[in-house]
Motif scaffolding. Structure first.
Motif, short mmCIF file in Angstrom:
data_model
loop_
_atom_site.label_atom_id
_atom_site.label_comp_id
_atom_site.label_asym_id
_atom_site.label_seq_id
_atom_site.Cartn_x
_atom_site.Cartn_y
_atom_site.Cartn_z
N LEU A 126 0.97 -14.41 12.37
CA LEU A 126 1.13 -15.69 13.05
C LEU A 126 1.23 -16.82 12.04
O LEU A 126 0.79 -16.67 10.90
N ASP A 127 1.77 -17.94 12.49
CA ASP A 127 1.61 -19.19 11.75
C ASP A 127 0.67 -20.02 12.62
O ASP A 127 1.09 -20.64 13.60
N LEU A 143 -17.21 -15.34 8.01
CA LEU A 143 -18.00 -15.63 6.82
C LEU A 143 -18.75 -16.92 7.04
O LEU A 143 -18.16 -17.93 7.43
N TYR A 202 -12.58 -16.23 8.94
CA TYR A 202 -11.93 -16.42 7.65
C TYR A 202 -10.48 -15.96 7.78
O TYR A 202 -10.24 -14.81 8.17
N GLY A 256 -7.94 -16.52 5.21
CA GLY A 256 -7.21 -16.30 3.97
C GLY A 256 -6.18 -17.38 3.69
O GLY A 256 -6.12 -18.38 4.39
N SER A 257 -5.37 -17.14 2.64
CA SER A 257 -4.48 -18.19 2.16
C SER A 257 -3.17 -18.27 2.93
O SER A 257 -2.48 -19.27 2.87
N SER A 258 -2.80 -17.20 3.65
CA SER A 258 -1.60 -17.29 4.47
C SER A 258 -1.80 -16.55 5.80
O SER A 258 -0.88 -15.90 6.30
N ASP A 259 -3.01 -16.66 6.33
CA ASP A 259 -3.34 -16.15 7.68
C ASP A 259 -3.26 -14.64 7.82
O ASP A 259 -3.18 -14.14 8.95
N VAL A 260 -3.27 -13.88 6.72
CA VAL A 260 -3.20 -12.43 6.89
C VAL A 260 -4.49 -11.71 6.46
O VAL A 260 -4.50 -10.49 6.33
N ALA A 261 -5.56 -12.45 6.26
CA ALA A 261 -6.82 -11.81 5.86
C ALA A 261 -7.31 -10.86 6.96
O ALA A 261 -6.95 -11.00 8.12
N GLY A 262 -8.10 -9.86 6.55
CA GLY A 262 -8.74 -8.98 7.51
C GLY A 262 -7.96 -7.72 7.85
O GLY A 262 -8.32 -7.01 8.78
N GLU A 263 -6.91 -7.42 7.10
CA GLU A 263 -6.12 -6.21 7.40
C GLU A 263 -6.84 -4.98 6.85
O GLU A 263 -6.37 -4.27 5.95
N ILE A 264 -7.99 -4.73 7.46
CA ILE A 264 -8.88 -3.68 7.00
C ILE A 264 -8.25 -2.30 7.13
O ILE A 264 -8.51 -1.40 6.33
N HIS A 279 -5.42 -1.49 6.42
CA HIS A 279 -4.50 -1.24 5.32
C HIS A 279 -5.18 -1.44 3.97
O HIS A 279 -4.67 -2.08 3.07
N THR A 280 -6.38 -0.87 3.88
CA THR A 280 -7.02 -0.73 2.58
C THR A 280 -6.93 0.76 2.22
O THR A 280 -7.10 1.63 3.07
N MET A 332 1.29 -23.64 6.46
CA MET A 332 0.50 -22.46 6.83
C MET A 332 -0.86 -22.51 6.12
O MET A 332 -1.86 -22.06 6.61
N THR A 333 -0.87 -23.09 4.89
CA THR A 333 -2.14 -23.21 4.18
C THR A 333 -2.56 -24.67 4.18
O THR A 333 -1.74 -25.57 4.34
N ARG A 338 -7.60 -21.85 -3.66
CA ARG A 338 -8.54 -22.08 -2.57
C ARG A 338 -9.37 -20.83 -2.34
O ARG A 338 -10.57 -20.87 -2.17
N ASN A 339 -8.71 -19.66 -2.37
CA ASN A 339 -9.38 -18.37 -2.20
C ASN A 339 -9.06 -17.53 -3.43
O ASN A 339 -7.90 -17.22 -3.68
N ASN A 354 -5.82 -3.69 -2.02
CA ASN A 354 -6.86 -3.71 -0.98
C ASN A 354 -7.40 -5.11 -0.79
O ASN A 354 -7.57 -5.59 0.34
N ASN A 394 -4.99 -7.42 1.00
CA ASN A 394 -4.86 -7.18 2.44
C ASN A 394 -6.11 -7.64 3.20
O ASN A 394 -6.01 -7.98 4.37
N VAL A 395 -7.25 -7.63 2.55
CA VAL A 395 -8.47 -8.03 3.25
C VAL A 395 -8.75 -9.52 3.09
O VAL A 395 -9.10 -10.21 4.04
N PHE A 396 -8.57 -10.06 1.86
CA PHE A 396 -8.95 -11.44 1.55
C PHE A 396 -7.83 -12.42 1.56
O PHE A 396 -8.07 -13.61 1.62
N ASN A 397 -6.61 -11.94 1.31
CA ASN A 397 -5.45 -12.83 1.28
C ASN A 397 -5.72 -14.03 0.35
O ASN A 397 -5.64 -15.18 0.77
#
Lengths: 344, 344
Positions: free
Chosen positions: A99-100, A171, A176, A178-186, A188-189, B1-2, B154-155, B275, B278-281
C-alpha cells in the motif's frame, strides 16, 4: 528492566476515550469482506457482518459492497445503541498490500487484481466519513494487541498463517511500518538459505514451509513415501484435496504422519520466531489463522524450538500465544489503526 | 510514502543544541578502551584516546583506567577549547552486554569476566558526572547514524563484524532496545536452520559463518581441500595464523580461494540482511568492522544477494554502506546515547 506499556490507544478506563463515539472497521480479504463498528474505547464489537469479496466483479462492485456494508453497520448500530450519525468518527480500512499508506492507495493486490486503487478516498468520500488505510496483517496484529491475546504488550510480533504468512510489528505501543510501508514481511525471512523456492523468488522463506498450502504440500510429499496415514481416507482418496485443515484434523485424531507434519511446522515456525526474538526482543508473539486449530500439538513443540534457539533473556521476556479474535481481529485492528493515525 | 527523519538528537544547525556544552563518550571493549569528548551538537571529536583494557587485572583496575582516561580527556579538552568543568554534561558508556540499562549494570560480560557490575554508577560517582550505560553495538550504530555513514536515516540497521557480530537498530530515529534490552542480536539469526553450530547454542546463525574467526575458519577448511592459494605463504605456513584480515589481503591480491571465501561471506551476509530488509524495511544498513577492508569485493556481491532475496520496495528504500567512523563510532554513539537518554 522494562518500562510499563504506553497506552496510546484509549482503553475502557482512560478518560480521553468516549464510549459514545464510534469508528467503523473494514477488513478486506481476497475471499471475504468483514465490517463492524466499535466505540472509541474498544469495549465491544457492534453489527459485525461478512460477505464474499467477489473480486472478479471488479473494483467498483467491491467498493459498492463495502460501502453498503458500512451503511448497514451504521443503521444496525444506531438501532441498537441509539446514537446520532455524527457519533461516527470515521472508517479504518485494512487491505492486502503493498500500500501507499500516506496517499491511501492499494499499489498492487494480486489476489484482488487491483493496481493503484485509491481505496481510502473511494470509501471515505462515498460514506462521508474520514478514512484511513493500512495493511491487513498490520490490522490483525493491532487488533489482537488492542482487545485480544496480545493485550498489555509493549513490543508485539503478530503472525497470521493462511494462504500466505502475514506479519505485523508493534513497537513501543505503535504499529511500525518501516521506511516504505513494507515492514513486517515475516513470512519472507529465510530460515534455510539453500531451501525451498518461495513464490516471492527467494529461497527457504518461512512461508515456503509453513503457509497453509505448503503445510498441505509437505503432507502430500510425506504420503508419497508410502507412509501409512488416515489422510487419504479423509479426502476420499483425492490427495489434491488435502488442506492444512485436513492435516490438523488427522493430527488431532492421532495420525502419526500428520503429527510429524505439524511437528515440522512447529520447528520451522520456531526457527523463524527465534530470529524475531533475537532481533526484536518482543514481549508477545501472537499467532493467528487456521494453524492455531492444531492447538498444543503445534504450540508446545514451537515454544520448545524457540527456547532451543533464542537467547534466554529474550525467551524469558516473551509469551507466544494463539490469537483470540479469530473472526474479527482485522476489523478491531482497522478501528485501532484509524485511532492511531488520527492521534499521531 | 516516507516521512522526513525526526532529528531527536541535536545537530549543528538546531537551535536547542549548544556547541559550548560537552559530553564524554566511553567505548569499553574486550581489547581496548576508547574515550573522547564531543560538544552537544556533535560537530567534532575532542581528545580521543585509546588504552588496552587489560580485563585480567580485574574490574577495579579497569574502572580506574576508564576514570583516569575521562579526566585526561577533560583536561585536554579544556586546554584546547577553554571551557569550565561545568560545561561537561555527563558521560555515556558503551559496554558489552547483556546489560540492565535502567539500573546501569553489566549483567554478564564473558570477555571481561564480569557479572552484575554497576558500571554506570562506579564511573559517574567517581568523576562526579551524570552517566548512562548502553550496549556497545547499539552505541556503534547510533554513532554512525549521528555523524557517520547512516546520517539522515530514519530506520537504521547497524552490523559490526569482529570476533562476534554485533547489531543495533534505530527505529524512527531512536535506538530500539526491545522488551528486555536484548534487541538487535542480528548475528544470532538463523540463515540455515540445519547449518553450523553457533557458540550461542543455536544452529546456522549468521555469526557462525561471517564473524572474523569464522571467515578464517572457512578459509582454512577450503585450503584443506588442496586448492592452491597464497594464504599459507602469507602466514609463513602456519595455517592457524590465518585471520579474516589475511583473507581480505589475499583477496585483494587476486587470490581465487580467498575471493571465493569473501564472496561466500557476502552471500551469507546478504541472506541475513535480506531478512532484516523484509522485516524492518530500513533506509540504511551500515556495516562496520574489519570486514569492510574487503571493500567492493564484499559489498558488490552482498548488495546483489540482497536484491535477489528481499522485496523490491524494501531494496529500493535502502542503501547498504560501510561505516565511516572506524575508530570512534563507539565513542560518538556513547555520547549520543547519553543525549537520547537524557531527552526521552
Amino acid at each position: 528492566m522494562t518500562t510499563p506499556p504506553p497506552s496510546r490507544l484509549p482503553v475502557a478506563s482512560a478518560p480521553a476515550s468516549d464510549a459514545r463515539r464510534y469508528v467503523i472497521g473494514v477488513d478486506l480479504g481476497g475471499t471475504n469482506i468483514v465490517v463492524g463498528a466499535m466505540p472509541e474505547d474498544g469495549s465491544r464489537e457492534i453489527g459485525v457482518r461478512s460477505q464474499p469479496t467477489r473480486a472478479e466483479q471488479g473494483s467498483d462492485a467491491v467498493v459498492d459492497r463495502i460501502c453498503e456494508m458500512i451503511e448497514a453497520v451504521i443503521t444496525d448500530a444506531r438501532a441498537e445503541e441509539g446514537m446520532p450519525r455524527e457519533a461516527f468518527l470515521g472508517v479504518g480500512v485494512g487491505a492486502p498490500g503493498p500500500l501507499d499508506r500516506e496517499r491511501g492507495i492499494v499499489v498492487v493486490a494480486p489476489n484482488l487484481g487491483w493496481r493503484d486503487l485509491p481505496l481510502r478516498d473511494l470509501i471515505g468520500e462515498r460514506v462521508g466519513l474520514a478514512a484511513t488505510l493500512d495493511n491487513d496483517a498490520n490490522c490483525a496484529t493491532l487488533g489482537e494487541w488492542w482487545t485480544g491475546a496480545a493485550k498489555g504488550g509493549r513490543n508485539v510480533v503478530g503472525i497470521t498463517i493462511g494462504t500466505g504468512i502475514g506479519g505485523g510489528l508493534i513497537l513501543d505501543g505503535r504499529l511500525y511500518h518501516g521506511s516504505s510501508d513494507v515492514a513486517g514481511e515475516i513470512g519472507h525471512t529465510t530460515i534455510d538459505s539453500n531451501g525451498r523456492r518461495c513464490k516471492c523468488g527467494n529461497y527457504g522463506c518461512l512461508e515456503a514451509y509453513t503457509s497453509g498450502p505448503n503445510i498441505a504440500l509437505r503432507a502430500r510429499e510425506a504420503l508419497e513415501s508410502g507412509e501409512r496415514s488416515i489422510l487419504p481416507e479423509l479426502v476420499g482418496g483425492e490427495l489434491a484435496r488435502i488442506t492444512a485443515a485436513t492435516v490438523y484434523e488427522a493430527s488431532e485424531r492421532g495420525d502419526a504422519l500428520a503429527r510429524e507434519v505439524v511437528r515440522d511446522t512447529a520447528r520451522f515456525l520456531g526457527a523463524g520466531i527465534a530470529n524475531l526474538l533475537n532481533v526484536f526482543n518482543p514481549d508477545v508473539v501472537v499467532i493467528a489463522g487456521g494453524v492455531t486449530q492444531a492447538g498444543d500439538a503445534l504450540f508446545e513443540p514451537l515454544r520448545a524450538e524457540v527456547r532451543r534457539r533464542a537467547f534466554k533473556p529474550a525467551v524469558e521476556a516473551c509469551r507466544i500465544v494463539p490469537g483470540t479474535l479469530p473472526g474479527t481481529a482485522g476489523v478491531v485492528g482497522a478501528v485501532a489503526t484509524f485511532l492511531q493515525q488520527r492521534d499521531r
